[in-house]
Design an enzyme around this catalytic site. Sequence first.
Site: not given
Ligand code: NDP
Length: 245
Positions: A142, A155
Amino acid sequence: MSGIRGKVVAITGASSGIGEATAAHLAERGALLVLGARREDRLNAVVDRITARGGTATGVLVDVTRREDLRLLTDTAVDRFGRLDVLVSNAGTMAVSPFDDLRQDDWDAMVATHITGLLNGIAATLPLFRRQRSGHFVTIGSTAAYAVKSPQGVYAATKTAVKVLTEGLRQESGPHLRVTLVSPGFTHTEGIGKGAAPEIAAAMTRQRDEIAMPPSAVAAAIGFAIEQPEGIDVGEIVVRPTAQA
Ligand code: NDP
């Protein structure tokens, strides 16, 4: 093997947002996907959409904080496709809050998901990549690891750890493996503000709707790293909306 077509790619956190967009991007280009997440209905919907468009994807219920779940993800790739070429460690949670709120469960979840989750993926995959004498770790960091903004201290700390772990892994990866850190800025996903303190969530969602880039932009960056010819390692990509300071 260069390009994306025919590569076996496992993605954690594939049920929404960046993981889902990455799955769609890679499926369109002929990758064979093993998709992990906890929400079964959302994961199945992603698999069904990809399959309906002629792509190849299998869903596996994965909680990245559990070592055995990551082993199941890699085992599924090997059982179904005979190997694993890429692990995209994307699962994450952005439940940010000021320190004074003492939301320790959220702090623990960020540490467990980002740091332990990444390590569980490395442990489940590295021996396989060594045996194959090929493999690619793609880790989602990130821009929070580059500039700490309140109230994202915990975070940002966990994403800084992700950056450091990925660079350490890259240094030990040797001549056959590739290691890429993709660090997105503000991306339009449902994860923005999810689980965050209510006033923080409202501010983040507002900012997201004003400046965020689509998750397809991050998916394209991941695809760029994967499609490079063998022997070429894209170490790091930072991708953010131009409107982000
Ligand atoms: P979402 O919430 O849409 O996606 C997060 C995903 O992670 C979901 O599919 C969720 O699925 C999964 N997840 C969360 N916890 C777990 C777990 N313990 N085990 C397995 N799966 C898990 O958000 P984003 O797409 O934005 O986030 C994706 C990544 O991108 C993250 O690492 C986030 O920190 C990073 N990021 C996002 C930014 C943004 O602005 N959106 C900026 C920078 C980085 P489920 O709940 O079904 O398990």
